[in-house]
Design a protein around this motif. Structure first.
Motif, PDB file in Angstrom:
ATOM      1  N   SER A   1      -3.017  12.588  11.605  1.00 28.11           N
ATOM      2  CA  SER A   1      -3.842  11.428  11.277  1.00 28.11           C
ATOM      3  C   SER A   1      -5.318  11.782  11.311  1.00 28.11           C
ATOM      4  N   PHE A   2      -6.135  10.881  10.772  1.00 32.42           N
ATOM      5  CA  PHE A   2      -7.568  11.020  10.946  1.00 32.42           C
ATOM      6  C   PHE A   2      -7.860  10.885  12.432  1.00 32.42           C
ATOM      7  N   ASN A   3      -8.792  11.682  12.918  1.00 29.59           N
ATOM      8  CA  ASN A   3      -9.103  11.653  14.342  1.00 29.59           C
ATOM      9  C   ASN A   3     -10.603  11.765  14.559  1.00 29.59           C
ATOM     10  N   LYS A   4     -11.007  11.926  15.808  1.00 30.65           N
ATOM     11  CA  LYS A   4     -12.429  11.924  16.157  1.00 30.65           C
ATOM     12  C   LYS A   4     -13.196  13.008  15.415  1.00 30.65           C
ATOM     13  N   GLU A   5     -12.553  14.147  15.169  1.00 32.94           N
ATOM     14  CA  GLU A   5     -13.230  15.223  14.440  1.00 32.94           C
ATOM     15  C   GLU A   5     -13.668  14.747  13.055  1.00 32.94           C
ATOM     16  N   HIS A   6     -12.805  13.972  12.399  1.00 29.68           N
ATOM     17  CA  HIS A   6     -13.157  13.438  11.090  1.00 29.68           C
ATOM     18  C   HIS A   6     -14.228  12.354  11.215  1.00 29.68           C
ATOM     19  N   PHE A   7     -14.065  11.483  12.219  1.00 28.12           N
ATOM     20  CA  PHE A   7     -15.002  10.372  12.376  1.00 28.12           C
ATOM     21  C   PHE A   7     -16.412  10.847  12.710  1.00 28.12           C
ATOM     22  N   ASP A   8     -16.518  12.019  13.346  1.00 29.12           N
ATOM     23  CA  ASP A   8     -17.831  12.538  13.758  1.00 29.12           C
ATOM     24  C   ASP A   8     -18.527  13.370  12.683  1.00 29.12           C
ATOM     25  N   GLU A   9     -17.990  13.394  11.484  1.00 31.60           N
ATOM     26  CA  GLU A   9     -18.600  14.201  10.417  1.00 31.60           C
ATOM     27  C   GLU A   9     -20.030  13.768  10.119  1.00 31.60           C
ATOM     28  N   THR A  10     -20.276  12.473  10.221  1.00 32.86           N
ATOM     29  CA  THR A  10     -21.616  11.946   9.977  1.00 32.86           C
ATOM     30  C   THR A  10     -21.726  10.609  10.697  1.00 32.86           C
ATOM     31  N   SER A  11     -22.819   9.879  10.465  1.00 34.15           N
ATOM     32  CA  SER A  11     -23.023   8.616  11.177  1.00 34.15           C
ATOM     33  C   SER A  11     -23.570   7.562  10.228  1.00 34.15           C
ATOM     34  N   TYR A  12     -23.606   6.316  10.720  1.00 28.56           N
ATOM     35  CA  TYR A  12     -24.103   5.195   9.941  1.00 28.56           C
ATOM     36  C   TYR A  12     -25.534   4.849  10.338  1.00 28.56           C
ATOM     37  N   TYR A  13     -26.168   4.084   9.496  1.00 33.59           N
ATOM     38  CA  TYR A  13     -27.329   3.306   9.917  1.00 33.59           C
ATOM     39  C   TYR A  13     -27.312   2.019   9.101  1.00 33.59           C
ATOM     40  N   PHE A  14     -27.997   0.986   9.598  1.00 32.43           N
ATOM     41  CA  PHE A  14     -27.997  -0.316   8.935  1.00 32.43           C
ATOM     42  C   PHE A  14     -29.397  -0.610   8.404  1.00 32.43           C
ATOM     43  N   GLU A  15     -29.425  -1.091   7.172  1.00 36.56           N
ATOM     44  CA  GLU A  15     -30.709  -1.368   6.527  1.00 36.56           C
ATOM     45  C   GLU A  15     -30.514  -2.450   5.473  1.00 36.56           C
ATOM     46  N   GLY A  16     -31.342  -3.480   5.545  1.00 44.09           N
ATOM     47  CA  GLY A  16     -31.275  -4.550   4.554  1.00 44.09           C
ATOM     48  C   GLY A  16     -29.930  -5.238   4.477  1.00 44.09           C
ATOM     49  N   GLY A  17     -29.259  -5.373   5.623  1.00 41.52           N
ATOM     50  CA  GLY A  17     -27.955  -6.031   5.637  1.00 41.52           C
ATOM     51  C   GLY A  17     -26.819  -5.168   5.140  1.00 41.52           C
ATOM     52  N   LEU A  18     -27.076  -3.877   4.934  1.00 45.30           N
ATOM     53  CA  LEU A  18     -26.056  -2.962   4.417  1.00 45.30           C
ATOM     54  C   LEU A  18     -25.711  -1.895   5.447  1.00 45.30           C
TER      55      LEU A  18
ATOM     56  N   GLY B   1       0.784  -1.217   0.000  1.00 37.31           N
ATOM     57  CA  GLY B   1       0.000   0.000   0.000  1.00 37.31           C
ATOM     58  C   GLY B   1       0.809   1.257   0.000  1.00 37.31           C
ATOM     59  N   ALA B   2       0.115   2.315  -0.334  1.00 41.23           N
ATOM     60  CA  ALA B   2       0.707   3.620  -0.294  1.00 41.23           C
ATOM     61  C   ALA B   2       0.023   4.431   0.771  1.00 41.23           C
ATOM     62  N   VAL B   3      -0.170   3.824   1.953  1.00 43.17           N
ATOM     63  CA  VAL B   3      -0.884   4.577   2.957  1.00 43.17           C
ATOM     64  C   VAL B   3      -0.333   4.351   4.340  1.00 43.17           C
ATOM     65  N   GLU B   4      -0.393   5.387   5.145  1.00 46.75           N
ATOM     66  CA  GLU B   4       0.004   5.231   6.512  1.00 46.75           C
ATOM     67  C   GLU B   4      -0.376   6.482   7.282  1.00 46.75           C
ATOM     68  N   GLU B   5      -0.604   6.319   8.595  1.00 43.62           N
ATOM     69  CA  GLU B   5      -0.978   7.445   9.417  1.00 43.62           C
ATOM     70  C   GLU B   5       0.047   7.667  10.513  1.00 43.62           C
ATOM     71  N   GLY B   6       0.355   8.935  10.773  1.00 39.37           N
ATOM     72  CA  GLY B   6       1.089   9.299  11.959  1.00 39.37           C
ATOM     73  C   GLY B   6       0.073   9.816  12.954  1.00 39.37           C
ATOM     74  N   ASN B   7       0.523  10.323  14.098  1.00 39.79           N
ATOM     75  CA  ASN B   7      -0.450  10.809  15.074  1.00 39.79           C
ATOM     76  C   ASN B   7       0.121  12.032  15.766  1.00 39.79           C
ATOM     77  N   LEU B   8       0.294  13.138  15.010  1.00 36.81           N
ATOM     78  CA  LEU B   8       0.902  14.342  15.559  1.00 36.81           C
ATOM     79  C   LEU B   8      -0.129  15.406  15.873  1.00 36.81           C
ATOM     80  N   ALA B   9      -1.412  15.078  15.699  1.00 40.54           N
ATOM     81  CA  ALA B   9      -2.459  16.089  15.846  1.00 40.54           C
ATOM     82  C   ALA B   9      -2.417  16.724  17.236  1.00 40.54           C
ATOM     83  N   GLU B  10      -2.271  15.886  18.291  1.00 39.85           N
ATOM     84  CA  GLU B  10      -2.301  16.426  19.642  1.00 39.85           C
ATOM     85  C   GLU B  10      -1.092  17.313  19.913  1.00 39.85           C
TER      86      GLU B  10
END
Length: 513
Positions: free
Chosen positions: A72-89, A5-14
């Motif tokens: 890195s991606f953090n809680k601010e990014h994760f809280d942008e929206t939310s999920y719901y489950f429907e029909g197994g998706l 892969g061409a991906v990786e996260e550091g954690n310097l946000a704090e």
């Protein structure tokens, strides 16, 4: 096929946030304590960029912002929206999202109208003009008043706020196999991309782990195609990331896959060493070609049920779609492969490299086949994908973009075998802007038009400008979202990680129509 892969996260946000807070506190303190007169009676004259005086009528363009690839991606990014489950998706509630990108060299001297007309055709000019009235298109953080009134200059920062819809993925939970503080190993369900790319952001392994388990700062060692399931390795530390990456480079990481293919696969061990060439970066389309990169895959039949075979696959190199392309060449494509089992390859379906069409003709036929079946989502390209700009690189090695298109192309091609950092402001191999942030612009709430026409519902926001909000798309079936290719085992000199055998790989399995 798993790709290094061409991906990786550091954690310097704090750390960065702490430094900024300290600097802010210090600055504020000096301001309140400062009762001493200025040492010089001369006040500095405000000038334009670089200290140069602006000529009459000249527009100031601020210098480009420095990118911080360690955040890195953090809680601010994760809280942008939310999920719901429907029909197994697993479904993501639509949300507003800010795309940002700097002016490309070929745009300099053109108006925004000219650029939108020539390159950003995912939406109509009427849409962009309406977006201007809503304050959704900004230049250097100032609202654009008219698409024809501004001539673009070098380093202009463009921002376009769109209403973003993500495709659904299977609702199967991501199972954590190992988490020992140094390595995190998961069993990735089919249909879920590893990291944000194309139309996917929250429906990705990185975001799901962050949102559901609070896990961030992961270093990705390899990739799996979106439709492929199985063992997926992450390093928890930079040291472990370097160690595993070196194993990949030295080809000391053994990979074992299983798949189900058309027909009766030959008994015994079968080795394919045909070179593979990437012929379309839009779809990640590959084929056997003498000009391609050297490849080697070892195959062995595990079972045959009278119509299909389960095959063990040992890729000794790590090329894009290597297992899938080699199986197509051998005449035994994966049973439900949306690309390499397609009739777009001609009557022989690419067996023995017999195609009889140019690469462009194959791509066009492939898109038309899936368009007629309303299954373009399996190719990860939008309706207008063929008329968009092709993938190119600028001087910084970043990709050109379809700025602000909610239907950006997903490019599942990975040409780099090294492990690098995930930049939340960059979208790897995806055709997305180099900088993006989820923002609901102030205008959408305070502007009278935006406030009355942007609605919040139980399934996310609805937007009067969004074309996706006006469509009713049928949900994909589980059969469409699961390809019969699974990463069964990854083994190194002192470790081995494996998953259970998928149901479709069991000897007594039969396909349900």
């Amino acid at each position: 096929m798993a790709q290094t892969g061409a991906v990786e996260e550091g954690n310097l946000a704090e750390v960065i946030a702490t430094k900024e807070n300290k600097a802010s506190e210090t600055g504020g303190k000096r301001k309140h304590e400062g009762d001493e007169p200025e040492r010089s009676g001369r006040a500095k004259k405000k000038r334009g960029g670089g200290g140069k005086k602006l000529r009459p009528g000249e527009r100031y363009v601020p210098p480009p912002q420095k990118r911080n690839p360690g955040v890195s991606f953090n809680k601010e990014h994760f809280d942008e929206t939310s999920y719901y489950f429907e029909g197994g998706l697993r479904k993501v509630r639509p949300y507003f999202f800010d795309f940002k990108g700097y002016c490309k060299g070929r745009w300099i001297g053109k108006t925004l109208l000219e650029v939108f007309k020539s390159e950003f055709r995912a939406e109509s000019i009427d849409y962009y003009q309406s977006a201007v009235k809503e304050g959704r298109i900004r230049l250097n953080e100032a609202p654009v008043e008219d698409l024809t009134s501004v001539t673009l200059r070098n380093n202009d920062l463009m921002r376009n706020t769109v209403h973003r819809h993500e495709p659904p993925v299977v609702g199967t939970p991501i199972e954590v196999l190992v988490d020992d503080g140094e390595v995190l190993v998961v069993d990735k369900p089919a249909s879920i991309p590893v990291h944000p790319c194309g139309r996917f952001r929250h429906n990705t392994v990185i975001f799901i782990l962050g949102k559901e388990r609070g896990i961030s700062g992961l270093h990705t060692i390899h990739r799996l195609d979106r439709l492929t399931s199985g063992v997926l390795l992450f390093a928890r530390t930079l040291e472990m990331s370097k160690k595993l990456d070196q194993l990949v480079r030295d080809r000391k990481l053994e990979k074992e896959y299983v798949c189900r293919v058309d027909g009766e696969f030959p008994e015994g061990e079968l080795v394919c060493e045909e070179p593979i060439l990437v012929v379309s970066f839009k779809v990640g389309l590959c084929r056997v070609d003498p000009k391609g990169k050297e490849c080697r895959t070892v195959f062995q039949r595990l079972s045959y049920n009278g119509s299909t075979s389960v095959v063990r696959c040992l890729p000794l190199t790590g090329r894009t779609h290597q297992i899938r392309v080699h199986l197509q060449y051998l005449g035994f494509p994966i049973l439900n492969d949306p690309i390499y089992r397609s009739s777009a390859w001609g009557p022989h379906r690419g067996k023995g490299g017999l195609v009889g069409k140019s690469d462009e003709e194959v791509l066009k036929a492939l898109v038309e086949e899936h368009r007629s079946k309303e299954s373009l989502h399996l190719l990860d390209i939008p309706e207008d994908g063929l008329c968009g700009a092709s993938k190119k690189s600028n001087a910084q090695g970043q990709q050109d973009i379809k700025f602000g298109s909610s239907n950006s192309l997903l490019n599942e091609v990975s040409q780099d075998t090294s492990s690098t950092e995930i930049d939340p402001t960059a979208n790897l191999n995806s055709g997305l802007p180099t900088e993006s942030q989820c923002v609901v612009p102030t205008e959408l709430h305070q502007n009278q038009k935006g406030a009355t026409k942007s609605q919040h519902t139980s399934q996310g926001t609805r937007d009067h400008l969004c074309s996706e909000c006006k469509l009713v798309r049928p949900d994909p079936t589980e059969k469409e979202l699961v390809m019969y290719l699974h990463a069964l085992r990854y083994k190194g000199p002192d470790f081995e990680y494996s998953t259970r055998l998928p149901d479709w790989a069991k000897e007594d399995w039969s396909e349900v129509e």
